[in-house]
Design a protein around this motif. Structure first.
Motif, mmCIF file in Angstrom:
data_model
loop_
_atom_site.group_PDB
_atom_site.id
_atom_site.type_symbol
_atom_site.label_atom_id
_atom_site.label_comp_id
_atom_site.label_asym_id
_atom_site.label_seq_id
_atom_site.Cartn_x
_atom_site.Cartn_y
_atom_site.Cartn_z
ATOM 1 N N ASP A 1 22.991 6.035 -14.051
ATOM 2 C CA ASP A 1 24.051 6.564 -13.112
ATOM 3 C C ASP A 1 22.914 7.038 -11.897
ATOM 4 O OD1 ASP A 1 25.959 7.052 -11.297
ATOM 5 O OD2 ASP A 1 27.059 8.368 -12.746
ATOM 6 N N MET A 2 23.398 7.059 -10.787
ATOM 7 C CA MET A 2 22.509 7.764 -9.668
ATOM 8 C C MET A 2 20.980 6.921 -9.735
ATOM 9 S SD MET A 2 23.871 9.659 -7.661
ATOM 10 C CE MET A 2 22.721 10.733 -6.672
ATOM 11 N N VAL A 3 21.205 5.627 -9.565
ATOM 12 C CA VAL A 3 19.962 4.976 -9.490
ATOM 13 C C VAL A 3 19.233 5.088 -8.292
ATOM 14 C CG1 VAL A 3 18.629 2.600 -9.771
ATOM 15 C CG2 VAL A 3 20.700 3.365 -11.386
ATOM 16 N N SER A 4 18.142 5.358 -7.784
ATOM 17 C CA SER A 4 17.685 5.910 -6.573
ATOM 18 C C SER A 4 16.219 5.294 -6.232
ATOM 19 C CB SER A 4 17.620 7.274 -6.376
ATOM 20 O OG SER A 4 16.927 7.587 -5.208
ATOM 21 N N LEU A 5 16.015 4.605 -5.198
ATOM 22 C CA LEU A 5 14.518 4.685 -4.625
ATOM 23 C C LEU A 5 14.406 5.030 -3.222
ATOM 24 C CD1 LEU A 5 12.050 2.809 -5.490
ATOM 25 C CD2 LEU A 5 13.049 0.995 -4.126
ATOM 26 N N PHE A 6 13.406 5.812 -3.024
ATOM 27 C CA PHE A 6 13.056 6.472 -1.669
ATOM 28 C C PHE A 6 11.730 5.827 -1.337
ATOM 29 C CE2 PHE A 6 16.633 9.116 -2.097
ATOM 30 C CZ PHE A 6 16.935 9.754 -0.618
ATOM 31 N N PRO A 7 11.604 5.778 -0.058
ATOM 32 C CA PRO A 7 10.023 5.779 0.492
ATOM 33 C C PRO A 7 9.313 7.054 0.203
ATOM 34 C CG PRO A 7 11.518 5.633 2.338
ATOM 35 C CD PRO A 7 12.216 5.615 0.839
ATOM 36 N N HIS A 8 8.171 7.415 -0.346
ATOM 37 C CA HIS A 8 7.620 8.615 -0.459
ATOM 38 C C HIS A 8 7.440 9.155 0.520
ATOM 39 C CE1 HIS A 8 5.069 11.041 -2.901
ATOM 40 N NE2 HIS A 8 4.334 11.184 -2.140
ATOM 41 N N GLU A 9 7.105 8.551 1.496
ATOM 42 C CA GLU A 9 6.927 9.075 3.015
ATOM 43 C C GLU A 9 8.200 9.088 3.788
ATOM 44 O OE1 GLU A 9 4.001 8.664 6.729
ATOM 45 O OE2 GLU A 9 4.164 7.049 5.558
ATOM 46 N N THR A 10 8.788 10.323 3.968
ATOM 47 C CA THR A 10 10.315 10.517 4.621
ATOM 48 C C THR A 10 9.699 11.241 5.858
ATOM 49 O OG1 THR A 10 10.855 12.489 3.355
ATOM 50 C CG2 THR A 10 11.436 10.004 2.620
ATOM 51 N N PHE A 11 10.714 11.453 6.798
ATOM 52 C CA PHE A 11 10.413 12.370 7.746
ATOM 53 C C PHE A 11 9.882 13.814 7.272
ATOM 54 C CE2 PHE A 11 11.988 14.917 11.466
ATOM 55 C CZ PHE A 11 11.207 14.531 12.341
ATOM 56 N N GLY B 1 0.919 -1.128 -0.066
ATOM 57 C CA GLY B 1 -0.084 0.150 0.066
ATOM 58 C C GLY B 1 0.929 1.401 0.108
ATOM 59 N N LYS B 2 2.190 1.250 0.363
ATOM 60 C CA LYS B 2 3.018 2.404 0.403
ATOM 61 C C LYS B 2 3.521 2.760 -0.835
ATOM 62 C CE LYS B 2 3.711 2.794 5.255
ATOM 63 N NZ LYS B 2 4.838 2.691 6.276
ATOM 64 N N ARG B 3 3.766 4.147 -1.160
ATOM 65 C CA ARG B 3 4.516 4.539 -2.519
ATOM 66 C C ARG B 3 6.016 4.444 -2.342
ATOM 67 N NH1 ARG B 3 1.603 9.625 -4.402
ATOM 68 N NH2 ARG B 3 1.626 10.196 -2.225
ATOM 69 N N TYR B 4 6.766 4.238 -3.307
ATOM 70 C CA TYR B 4 8.030 4.557 -3.625
ATOM 71 C C TYR B 4 8.579 5.027 -4.816
ATOM 72 C CZ TYR B 4 7.785 1.026 0.158
ATOM 73 O OH TYR B 4 7.340 0.375 1.299
#
Length: 828
Positions: free
Chosen positions: A209-219, A134-137
Motif C-alpha cells: 500500500d501507499m507505493v510512492s516515488l518522489f523526485p528527491h529535489e522538491t521545492f 543523474g537525478k535521484r528519486y
C-alpha cells in the motif's frame, strides 16, 4: 540651453528608442500624468494566485508524487472509467485489490495483495514517469508478508520496454504488520515514459500500500513536497496571497455529513481535516472535476507553500450550500454547527499556540510557529443567495466572536451581474461584510469595455476580492484584454483589495477548463500569455496610484446585425412558427416546418428532426446544439417563435445577431440547471452576460417568445410581457493606462496597454516642474493577437530596453503590446 533640452541631447547620445512595429494610429494619444499627486494606496497583497485542484493541478501536477493511484483507492465513484488498479498493470503472478481487516488504516482501506511470485508496474501520469539522468528519486511503500523468513521485494525504474533507467532497489519485507520501506534511485538515463516496477519473490502473500516515488529535489527540498518547476513559476509571480483549495471543489459533493471516526464515506465535500496528518492516514476523495484526489497536497502543505513564497494564505471553506450548478442547501442544524466548529478549528490549526488542540497537530507536522492567517472565505459561487447568506451569517458570527481579527470574506455568486449578484451584494452591504469575492469569466471585448467597472462602486461599502477572472481563451489577445482591465483594478485599489486570475494550473493531458495561467506535462511547464501579463503586473505593482488621464480611441458603433438560431443545452426541446419581420413590417423569414427543416444549418451537435410539425432536438445530454437560419446582414428586425421544453435540466436558447458559431447573442431561458435566465453575448467563443433574472422554464409548456432588435437596443418578450431589455453600447477601448509610484525606488511606473493592430504614438506629459533621469527602463510584451505560448515555443515573452524620456516626450507603443516604463526621479 534649457535643462529639458540638455536632457534630451544627453539621451540622444546614449539611447535608442524601443522599436515599434506596425503603422502609427491615425489619431495620436496624449497621456497626462501628475507625478506630485497621490491616488489610491495599493496593498502588498493586491495580486495573488488562486489554486484549485482542477486540470490535475494537484495529483499529477504541483504535488510532486510520481505514482498515480498509489494507494489503490481509485473507484467508479471517482470516475466511471476507474478501477482500483487504474495506473497499474500486472507483470506476472496473481494480484487483487482488497478491503478487509488487514487494511493499512480506516481511511486507507484498500491495498494490493500479491500471490507470490508476482509483480506490478505503475505508469504514472501523462505518458509515464519523467526520469532525468543523474537525478535521484525516493521510493517508499508500506508492506507486510505472511512469510516468517520474509519476502524479497525488488523495485526498478524502467522504460516501457523494461530497460532499467537506474540501478534497482532491493528490500526485504519482514513481518505481518504494516511497515514502511524506503530506497533511492539515481537515474543513469532519461525518459519521459518511465515506469515503476515492483516484483515480489518467494512464495506466500505480499501486501502493498501507499507505493510512492518522489523526485528527491522538491521545492525548498521539503518531504511530501511540491514539483519544483511549477512551484518556482508560481513563486516568480511574487503573489501577495494564495487562495485555496477552490473553487467549485470546495462547496460541491454528494453530501456533507460523516462520522469522522467510524463511518468514512467515499464521496463528500472537501473537508480540511481529511487533508492533514501523516499522508498514509489521509482520506482520498472524488474530485468535483471528475477524477480522484489523494489529499497528499493538503492544508498543511498549502499553508507551508504560502509561507515559502511570502504570500498571505486565504483558505475557503464550504457554507453547506452547493454552487457551480448544483444549487442545493443542507438543512441540518447539527451539521451546520459541526462545520462552523471545523472552521474555528482550522483557524486554531493555522494560528493557535503549539500546545492548543489543533496547534499541536500543526506543530507535530513540523511547524510549531503559527501560519499568521488573517482572511478566510466562506462559500464559493452559491446561486441560492438567501440560503447561502443565512448560513454565511452564522459562520461569520462564530468566527468574529472567537477571532475578531480575522476577515471573513463573503461572495457574490458565479457571475459579474444578474439577480444572484445583485441580491448577494445587497445582503453583504446591509450586513457590513468587510470583503466580497467576485467571480467572472468573460470575452476579451467585455474586459475592454468594462475598465471602469469599479469606478462606480461605493467607496464606503464592502471591499472587493476579485477571486476568479479570465478572458475566455489563452491567446495573446486575451492577455491584452486582461492587462487593459487590470489598469482599472489598480486605479480602483481602494475598492479592489485582492485579485487573482484563475485557474492557475493545467496538465495538458487532463483539461477540464481553459484558459489557464500555467500549463505543464510530466516533464515541462510553460507560462501562457496571461501568465506573462500577470507576472509583469505582479512584479511592478507600486505603492500608490499616480493620477493620470489619456485621450481615447474614436469608435463607431454599428447596429446589431446577424441571422437567427435555435439551440439547447442538456435539454430536449421543440420550436415552431418561427418568423422574422423588419422594423417596417416586411416579412424576412418564416418557417412552420411543414416542409421540413432545410432552411436551417448546424454544426452536427444534438439530434434535430421535424417531429409532429415542430423542429425538435431530442438529445437531452447534448450541449450547445446551435442551428441557424437567415441572413447575417439582417438588422432592425423582430424574431418571433414558439418553444416547448420536453425533457432535461435546462430550457431553451434562442439566438439572434448571429454572425457565426462563435459570435452571436442568445436568450438563455432556464439556464444554469433551470435556476435563472439571461441574455449572453458570445464573441470569439467567450461569453458575457448582458441582462438576467430568475425565470425558470416548465417542462411541457409552450412559450411565445419575441425578440426586437433595433440598432444596439434589444427588447425581449415572454408570453406577451416584456421580460427584459438592454442596449449594447459600451465602447471597446483598446488603449488603457495606469501609473503607480514605487516608494522604495522612487520610480514612476507607467503602464500602457495598446490592444489594437495600430501602433499608438503617444505624447507623455509629466508637467513642467518634473525632472526625471533621461534613461527609463521599458519592459514590453508584444506579439500577434493569436499567439499562444506552448511547450516548444513562447512567442509572448517580456523583453527589456531603454527609452528616452523627459518631462515631456513622445513614445510609440507597439501594436498589440503591454509596456511598463520605469521612470526615475532626478532627485533620488
Amino acid at each position: 540651453m534649457s535643462r529639458a533640452v540638455m536632457a534630451a541631447a544627453l539621451v540622444a547620445s546614449l539611447l535608442v528608442a524601443v522599436p515599434a512595429s506596425g503603422v502609427a494610429a491615425d489619431t495620436d494619444y496624449t497621456l497626462t500624468i501628475d507625478p506630485t499627486g497621490k491616488g489610491a494606496s495599493i496593498d502588498d497583497t493586491m495580486y495573488g494566485v488562486f489554486f484549485e485542484d482542477i486540470n490535475r493541478a494537484a495529483d499529477g501536477g504541483l504535488y510532486a508524487e510520481l505514482v498515480q493511484n498509489r494507494s489503490f483507492e481509485y473507484d467508479r465513484a471517482d470516475n466511471a472509467a476507474y478501477t482500483p488498479l487504474t495506473g497499474w498493470a500486472p507483470t506476472g503472478g496473481t494480484l487483487d485489490v482488497v478491503d478487509d481487516d488487514a487494511r493499512l488504516n480506516e481511511r486507507n482501506r484498500r491495498y494490493l495483495r500479491l500471490g507470490l511470485p508476482a509483480g506490478v508496474i505503475n505508469s504514472g501520469y501523462n505518458s509515464g514517469i519523467n526520469v532525468e539522468k543523474g537525478k535521484r528519486y525516493d521510493f517508499s511503500a508500506w508492506a507486510r508478508t505472511d512469510q516468517a523468513a520474509g519476502t524479497p521485494l525488488e523495485v526498478g525504474l524502467t522504460d516501457p520496454a523494461g530497460k532499467d533507467l537506474a540501478p534497482r532497489v532491493k528490500v526485504q519485507v519482514r513481518g505481518d504488520g504494516w511497515t514502511r520501506y524506503t530506497g533511492t534511485f539515481q537515474a543513469r538515463e532519461s525518459s519521459t515514459t518511465g515506469r515503476l516496477l515492483l516484483t515480489g519473490g518467494g512464495t506466500g502473500t505480499l501486501r502493498l500500500d501507499m507505493v510512492s516515488l518522489f523526485p528527491h529535489e522538491t521545492f525548498k527540498n521539503r518531504p511530501n513536497g511540491l514539483r519544483k518547476d511549477l512551484a518556482e513559476k508560481i513563486a516568480a509571480l511574487k503573489p501577495g496571497f494564495v487562495r485555496f483549495p477552490g473553487g467549485c471543489l470546495v462547496n460541491t459533493g454528494s453530501h456533507y455529513g460523516y462520522d469522522a471516526t467510524t463511518n468514512w464515506e467515499r464521496r463528500r465535500s472537501y473537508q480540511w481535516k481529511d487533508t492533514i496528518g501523516p499522508v498514509e492516514e489521509r482520506a482520498t476523495n472524488a474530485n468535483f472535476w471528475g477524477y480522484n484526489q489523494s489529499y497528499g497536497l493538503g492544508y498543511f502543505e498549502y499553508f507551508q507553500f504560502a509561507e515559502d513564497i511570502g504570500a498571505m494564505p486565504l483558505p475557503v471553506v464550504p457554507a453547506l450550500v452547493t454552487g457551480c450548478g448544483q444549487n442545493r442547501a443542507t438543512d441540518d442544524p447539527a451539521l451546520l454547527r459541526r462545520h462552523i466548529q471545523d472552521t474555528l478549528d482550522l483557524i486554531e490549526f493555522a494560528n493557535g499556540p503549539a500546545d492548543s488542540t489543533w496547534g499541536r497537530k500543526r506543530a507535530e507536522m513540523g511547524h510549531p510557529e503559527p501560519f499568521k492567517l488573517t482572511h478566510i472565505g466562506v462559500g464559493n459561487e452559491e446561486n441560492l443567495p438567501d440560503a447561502f447568506f443565512d448560513r454565511f451569517t452564522q459562520f461569520r458570527a462564530a468566527i468574529e466572536a472567537r477571532y475578531p481579527d480575522i476577515t471573513v470574506v463573503g461572495n457574490s455568486g458565479p457571475d459579474d451581474t444578474g439577480g444572484t449578484f445583485d441580491r448577494l451584494w445587497q445582503l453583504n452591504r446591509e450586513a457590513g461584510v468587510e470583503m466580497v469575492d467576485e467571480h467572472y469569466y468573460n470575452s476579451p471585448t467585455w474586459f475592454l469595455q468594462n475598465n471602469d467597472r469599479y469606478d462606480r462602486y461605493d467607496r464606503n461599502g464592502p471591499k472587493v476580492f476579485l477571486g476568479e477572472y479570465a478572458s475566455q481563451d489563452n491567446r495573446f489577445s486575451n492577455a491584452l484584454a486582461e492587462a487593459a482591465y487590470m489598469t482599472g483594478l489598480e486605479r480602483n485599489a481602494d475598492v479592489v483589495k485582492l485579485a487573482s486570475y484563475a485557474p492557475l494550473l493545467s496538465n495538458e493531458d487532463y483539461v477540464q477548463w481553459r484558459p489557464d495561467m500555467i500549463w505543464f506535462n510530466n516533464h515541462a511547464s510553460w507560462g501562457s500569455a496571461s501568465y506573462e501579463v500577470q507576472k509583469l503586473f505582479m512584479n511592478n505593482v507600486g505603492d500608490h496610484v499616480v493620477p493620470s488621464t489619456a485621450t481615447g480611441t474614436p469608435a463607431n458603433l454599428e447596429p446589431i446585425t446577424g441571422a437567427i438560431g435555435l439551440s439547447t443545452w442538456a435539454t430536449a426541446a421543440a420550436y415552431d412558427d418561427v418568423k422574422v419581420t423588419s422594423a417596417s413590417g416586411q416579412a424576412l423569414f418564416a418557417d412552420d416546418f411543414s416542409a421540413g427543416a432545410n432552411k436551417w444549418t448546424g454544426t452536427g451537435s444534438g439530434t434535430w428532426a421535424v417531429v409532429d410539425g415542430a423542429y425538435a432536438q431530442s438529445d437531452a445530454t447534448a450541449q450547445n446544439t446551435l442551428v441557424t437560419a437567415g441572413d447575417p446582414a439582417w438588422r432592425d428586425y423582430t424574431l418571433e417563435l414558439k418553444a416547448t421544453k420536453r425533457a432535461g435540466s435546462e430550457g431553451f436558447l434562442v439566438a439572434f445577431g448571429v454572425k457565426d458559431t462563435g459570435n452571436y447573442y442568445w436568450w438563455n431561458l432556464g439556464g444554469w440547471n433551470n435556476t435563472q435566465s439571461a441574455v449572453e453575448k458570445a464573441e470569439g467563443g467567450g461569453k458575457s452576460t448582458l441582462v438576467s433574472d430568475g425565470t425558470r422554464i416548465e417542462t411541457g409548456r409552450t412559450y411565445d417568445l419575441r425578440v426586437e432588435v433595433r440598432g444596439r437596443k434589444v427588447r425581449l418578450f415572454l408570453d406577451g410581457r416584456q421580460w427584459g431589455e438592454f442596449t449594447d453600447d459600451r465602447l471597446v477601448e483598446p488603449f488603457r493606462q495606469v501609473v503607480t509610484r514605487d516608494r522604495q525606488t522612487g520610480d514612476l511606473v507607467v503602464k500602457v496597454v495598446n490592444a489594437q493592430a495600430d501602433a499608438a504614438k503617444t505624447k507623455v506629459e509629466l508637467g513642467g516642474n518634473t525632472w526625471v533621469l533621461p534613461a527609463a527602463e521599458a519592459t514590453v510584451l508584444e506579439g500577434l493577437p493569436d499567439d499562444v505560448n506552448t511547450e516548444h515555443t513562447q512567442p509572448v515573452k517580456a523583453r527589456k530596453a531603454q527609452v528616452r524620456v523627459s518631462n515631456s516626450f513622445t513614445h510609440t507603443f507597439p501594436p498589440n503590446s503591454v509596456t511598463f516604463l520605469r521612470i526615475k526621479d532626478r532627485r533620488r
